[in-house]
Scaffold this motif. Structure first.
Motif, PDB file in Angstrom:
ATOM      1  N   UNK A  82       0.802  -1.222   0.000  1.00  0.00           N
ATOM      2  CA  UNK A  82       0.000   0.000   0.000  1.00  0.00           C
ATOM      3  C   UNK A  82       0.833   1.269   0.000  1.00  0.00           C
ATOM      4  N   UNK A  83       0.581   2.130   0.996  1.00  0.00           N
ATOM      5  CA  UNK A  83       1.307   3.403   1.113  1.00  0.00           C
ATOM      6  C   UNK A  83       2.464   3.327   2.103  1.00  0.00           C
ATOM      7  N   UNK A  84       2.884   2.105   2.465  1.00  0.00           N
ATOM      8  CA  UNK A  84       3.899   1.948   3.505  1.00  0.00           C
ATOM      9  C   UNK A  84       5.244   2.565   3.122  1.00  0.00           C
ATOM     10  N   UNK A  85       5.572   2.545   1.820  1.00  0.00           N
ATOM     11  CA  UNK A  85       6.831   3.173   1.417  1.00  0.00           C
ATOM     12  C   UNK A  85       6.792   4.666   1.721  1.00  0.00           C
ATOM     13  N   UNK A  86       5.688   5.317   1.399  1.00  0.00           N
ATOM     14  CA  UNK A  86       5.556   6.742   1.682  1.00  0.00           C
ATOM     15  C   UNK A  86       5.686   7.003   3.178  1.00  0.00           C
ATOM     16  N   UNK A  87       5.113   6.144   4.002  1.00  0.00           N
ATOM     17  CA  UNK A  87       5.190   6.317   5.448  1.00  0.00           C
ATOM     18  C   UNK A  87       6.627   6.163   5.950  1.00  0.00           C
ATOM     19  N   UNK A  88       7.266   5.070   5.540  1.00  0.00           N
ATOM     20  CA  UNK A  88       8.607   4.779   6.054  1.00  0.00           C
ATOM     21  C   UNK A  88       9.646   5.762   5.543  1.00  0.00           C
ATOM     22  N   UNK A  89       9.409   6.328   4.380  1.00  0.00           N
ATOM     23  CA  UNK A  89      10.401   7.222   3.783  1.00  0.00           C
ATOM     24  C   UNK A  89      10.050   8.701   3.964  1.00  0.00           C
ATOM     25  N   UNK A  96      -1.110  13.788   0.635  1.00  0.00           N
ATOM     26  CA  UNK A  96      -0.851  13.644  -0.799  1.00  0.00           C
ATOM     27  C   UNK A  96      -2.174  13.261  -1.448  1.00  0.00           C
ATOM     28  N   UNK A  97      -2.674  14.125  -2.292  1.00  0.00           N
ATOM     29  CA  UNK A  97      -4.030  13.982  -2.827  1.00  0.00           C
ATOM     30  C   UNK A  97      -4.385  12.577  -3.317  1.00  0.00           C
ATOM     31  N   UNK A  98      -3.512  11.911  -4.084  1.00  0.00           N
ATOM     32  CA  UNK A  98      -3.900  10.588  -4.599  1.00  0.00           C
ATOM     33  C   UNK A  98      -4.137   9.527  -3.522  1.00  0.00           C
ATOM     34  N   UNK A  99      -3.522   9.706  -2.321  1.00  0.00           N
ATOM     35  CA  UNK A  99      -3.648   8.671  -1.285  1.00  0.00           C
ATOM     36  C   UNK A  99      -4.229   9.203   0.023  1.00  0.00           C
ATOM     37  N   UNK A 100      -4.282  10.533   0.191  1.00  0.00           N
ATOM     38  CA  UNK A 100      -4.792  11.113   1.423  1.00  0.00           C
ATOM     39  C   UNK A 100      -3.703  11.372   2.444  1.00  0.00           C
ATOM     40  N   UNK A 101      -4.042  11.279   3.722  1.00  0.00           N
ATOM     41  CA  UNK A 101      -3.098  11.567   4.802  1.00  0.00           C
ATOM     42  C   UNK A 101      -2.079  10.442   4.946  1.00  0.00           C
ATOM     43  N   UNK A 102      -0.815  10.835   5.130  1.00  0.00           N
ATOM     44  CA  UNK A 102       0.279   9.875   5.291  1.00  0.00           C
ATOM     45  C   UNK A 102       0.970  10.153   6.623  1.00  0.00           C
ATOM     46  N   UNK A 103       1.090   9.124   7.444  1.00  0.00           N
ATOM     47  CA  UNK A 103       1.788   9.250   8.724  1.00  0.00           C
ATOM     48  C   UNK A 103       3.279   8.980   8.513  1.00  0.00           C
ATOM     49  N   UNK A 104       4.092   9.987   8.728  1.00  0.00           N
ATOM     50  CA  UNK A 104       5.523   9.830   8.524  1.00  0.00           C
ATOM     51  C   UNK A 104       6.174   8.981   9.591  1.00  0.00           C
ATOM     52  N   UNK A 105       6.831   7.905   9.169  1.00  0.00           N
ATOM     53  CA  UNK A 105       7.524   7.003  10.092  1.00  0.00           C
ATOM     54  C   UNK A 105       9.024   6.973   9.814  1.00  0.00           C
ATOM     55  N   UNK A 106       9.517   8.041   9.153  1.00  0.00           N
ATOM     56  CA  UNK A 106      10.931   8.081   8.796  1.00  0.00           C
ATOM     57  C   UNK A 106      11.859   8.072   9.993  1.00  0.00           C
TER      58      UNK A 106
END
Length: 250
Positions: A82-89, A96-106
């Motif tokens: 899913x969106x886990x790459x966006x979260x981890x990185x 981000x409009x295409x996926x909504x809210x992203x929780x940053x886990x960087x």
């Protein structure tokens, strides 16, 4: 020689396996030398086309063999769920409009890399483990993370290569991270952006200028390039390898 191993990151993805790639110089088995280490994001895209998401890698294995550079490269596959790459990185929360809210886990990811992966690499291989011989690199969200690592973990990484960094996701929050960082004066950061990708995100140009200006004012040794005809792809990033390797003196 590239070694492939399966690893886990328990605090991010539980017992799900992902691949760790470790490049060793050709003379590693015949030598007693110790080597600098370059950590890279999106490990599946670094070495081999057959492992790459879109069928094209950076070709890092071929470059290392041809150049004869003497260093170890450790590259971890991203989270593909899913969106886990966006979260981890990402070190910050963003929308981000295409996926909504992203929780940053960087921050959590880098804590694992610095306190679990790096000690493991230093234990299993003949590394030069000090800050002066430790670098980090990535592209896109991985480029953002390389910049974050050089800021928040400057005591670990002296050098970073940030290709097409996704600074547009939350530029003010990212700039705040930079401002809170305690940069050592010997820090070296390479950053670039392709001329053809500047139109991809409206905030990119302004964010790049603000980040680079701040880094220069902070006394960081910065190389910044707009790559002519460069775009957001492994084909373009592969062409930048000799440039950033020379800038980082790896």
């Amino acid at each position: 020689m590239v070694i492939k191993r399966e690893i886990e990151i328990p605090n991010l993805s539980g017992d799900k396996k992902r691949r760790l790639y470790v490049y060793l110089p050709e003379d590693y088995e015949k030598s007693a030398d110790r080597y600098p280490v370059l950590y890279m994001f999106d490990g599946h895209n670094v070495f081999f086309d057959e492992d790459a998401t879109f069928g094209k890698s950076w070709g890092m294995n071929d470059y290392m063999l041809k150049s004869g550079r003497k260093l170890i490269i450790a590259a971890v596959e991203c989270n593909t769920e899913g969106n886990k790459r966006l979260e981890e990185y990402s070190p910050v929360d963003f929308v981000y409009a295409p996926v909504g809210a992203v929780e940053g886990k960087g921050e959590r990811y880098m804590d694992w890399l610095v306190n679990t992966l790096k000690p493991s690499i230093d234990h299993k291989f003949r590394t030069l483990s000090d800050r002066a011989h430790t670098a980090i690199a990535g592209s896109s969200m991985g480029g953002l993370m390389a910049l974050y690592a050089a800021c928040a973990y400057n005591c670990v990484f002296q050098k970073a290569a940030c290709l097409s960094p996704s600074l547009w996701i939350a530029p003010e929050n990212i700039l705040d991270i930079l401002k809170k960082s305690d940069f050592k004066k010997d820090t070296v950061i390479y950053m670039d952006y392709g001329s053809k990708e500047m139109k991809n995100h409206a905030k990119s140009k302004d964010a790049l200028m603000k980040m680079v200006t701040f880094l220069m004012e902070a006394g960081v040794n910065v190389t910044f390039r707009i790559v002519p005809n460069g775009n957001h792809s492994e084909v373009s990033w592969e062409k930048q390898i000799p440039v950033f390797m020379e800038c980082l003196n790896l």
